[in-house]
Scaffold this active site. Structure first.
Site: not given
Ligand SMILES: NC(=O)c1ccc[n+]([C@@H]2O[C@H](COP(=O)([O-])OP(=O)(O)OC[C@H]3O[C@@H](n4cnc5c(N)ncnc54)[C@H](O)[C@@H]3O)[C@@H](O)[C@H]2O)c1
Length: 476
Positions: A309-311, A313-314
């Site tokens: 969910h993070c790398i 996208i953020d």
């Protein structure tokens, strides 16, 4: 030097203090300050006495462990989620997150320290509201802030004086101040005067047995000094360490830096993997050797592409907001380009090794081992496995997969292949033209797999150390 809440209010107030103010205006400001002070003092003492009720909004991979941390720490916790299935399970004392045991949820429910609800009226009955809702990208890879917006609107309808709201969702610098604050102020209440607002980035690492939400230090900052102080005092008793920073923007940027750092370094080793492979050098051995340097080097590992969910996208939240400031994030773009090219690289390697055996990809039976985005988790979000499956399918391969943590491929926004996990048997492995290791779950017996498969393409170095295999093993 420690300051009192009243002094903090004076420091953070925009009104100039001094001899030029008429006495009446001074009195008015003082009365307002006293009122704010009494609100913040009341909240501070409820926090100190553990009677402050904490509401966690969004009970997913981040929110549920956080609810467990606050409830286990001693605060009464209300969990709010729009997903009725999750609320139903939690009420029955059932967990849906691997590392949060159902017994733990049941105990918190039984002792009255945790209750789950889908009723937004709960916002009015709590002292602190912590927002952990998703922050994905849109189809056009722009920040999708719709979850934060809906949550902010929902809270505003019930917001009351003296409450503290904290945003934890990962987002670009400026979101708390420029987006969430006005949404909450639509309630007619004013931040810093009637209610308090802070940002504290979430740092969950699913599947990492060495750390839990409680033992990961937390960066915290308020939109003003009082909000910051209240937020620090709320988190301090339940987590290992709190790092106060000077503004919500610094805290927001800190999270983006942490994830961009990983994205860029993973891209670097992915690029080196391709280069070294052409040169006949094993990137994994190179990294193991480089790790012996006791300073100035941190190991990152190549793989089949980024997931989670993070790398993936953020960093693009920063890219988007940077454009508004007329600046380009070239490192982020380049890292994104390299990391997203990895699934195609892996599929091309599979085609090459089959070709070496006079076999075509079309018609070959290929089984993916592991479709979760990382080791030992049951989360398939953004997993490169989906892109790999689609590329293989486009080239005519017959597909199968096994993942002990994911019994069936869920419906995904951008992918449509639906398969069920195949049981791993000797006959099944022997029947595959290629076994492609995408996620190196610990549950796999790699010795046994190596004895029964014919060809293994390994994107995780999972077969290192396995000897006496029947299978031909190729790293990719
Ligand atoms: N998963 C991680 O490892 C991780 C790590 C660091 C940061 N984050 C960040 O934390 C945030 C949450 O991520 P997550 O992984 O927990 O997401 P998730 O999808 O696992 O959980 C989000 C939850 O929010 C609920 N939800 C959606 N809209 C809601 C609304 N309007 N009101 C109440 N609940 C709502 C969903 O039903 C779901 O249960 C994101 O910003 C993410 O980038 C996640």
């Amino acid at each position: 030097m420690k300051t009192t809440i009243l002094e903090d209010k004076r420091l953070s107030s925009e009104a100039p203090f001094g001899t030029s103010l008429a006495a009446e205006a001074e009195n008015e400001v003082t009365a307002e300050l006293k009122e704010t002070t009494s609100l913040s003092d009341r909240l501070a003492s409820r926090i100190e006495l553990w009677t402050a009720r904490v509401c966690i909004v969004g009970l997913g991979c981040v929110g549920l462990p956080l609810a467990e941390t606050f409830g286990g720490g001693g605060y009464p916790v209300v969990g709010f989620d729009i997903d009725p299935e999750k609320v139903k399970k939690l009420r029955m004392g059932e967990s849906y997150i691997g590392h949060i045991a159902s017994e733990r949820v049941a105990e918190l429910v039984r002792t009255g320290r945790f209750e789950a609800t889908s009723d937004p009226a709960c916002f009015a009955d709590v002292d602190a509201i912590i927002i952990c809702v998703p922050t994905p990208l849109t189809e056009t890879r722009e920040p999708d802030l719709s979850y934060i917006i809906k949550t902010g609107q929902g809270i505003a309808r019930h917001l009351r004086r003296g409450q503290l709201v904290v945003l934890e969702s990962t987002t670009y610098p400026g979101t708390t101040h420029d987006l969430l604050r006005p949404l909450l102020e639509n309630s007619g209440l004013q931040v810093g005067k009637d209610f308090f607002l802070a940002f504290s980035p979430e740092r969950e690492d699913p599947g990492n047995p060495s750390y839990s939400t409680r033992t990961i230090p937390k960066v915290v900052s308020g939109i003003d000094r009082i909000s910051g102080k209240l937020a620090v005092s709320l988190y301090e008793p339940v987590v290992t360490g709190v790092i106060p920073v000077s503004s919500a923007e610094v805290a927001e940027a800190c999270k983006i830096l942490e994830n961009t750092y990983r994205a860029v370094n993973i891209a670097l080793v992915n690029e080196l993997k391709v280069v070294f492979d052409r040169m006949g050098i094993d990137i994994w051995e190179v990294i193991a050797a480089a790790r012996s340097k006791p300073f100035g080097f941190q190991a990152f590992y190549p793989g089949p592409g980024l997931g989670g969910h993070c790398i993936p996208i953020d960093p693009f939240y920063l890219t988007w907001v940077a454009r508004k400031f007329g600046v380009h994030t070239r490192f982020i773009e380049l890292a994104g380009e390299i990391n997203t090219s990895m699934p195609l690289y892996v599929v091309n390697r599979v085609a090459e090794v089959l070709n070496d055996q006079s076999q075509a990809l079309r018609g070959s039976r290929i089984c993916l081992l592991g479709v979760a985005y990382k080791k030992n988790v049951d989360d398939p979000r953004e997993s490169p496995a989906f892109e790999i499956l689609e590329l293989l399918e486009q080239r005519g391969a017959h597909l199968a997969y096994n993942d002990p943590h994911i019994p069936a491929l869920p419906a995904m926004r951008h992918h449509r292949i639906r398969l069920e996990s195949e049981p791993l048997t000797e006959d099944f492995l022997a029947a595959q033209d290629c076994v492609l290791i995408v996620t190196d779950h610990s549950a796999y017996n790699y010795d046994w797999i190596g004895r029964h498969a014919r060809l293994i393409v390994d994107t995780r170095n999972a077969m290192s150390g396995v000897t006496g295999t029947r299978a031909r093993i190729v790293k990719a």
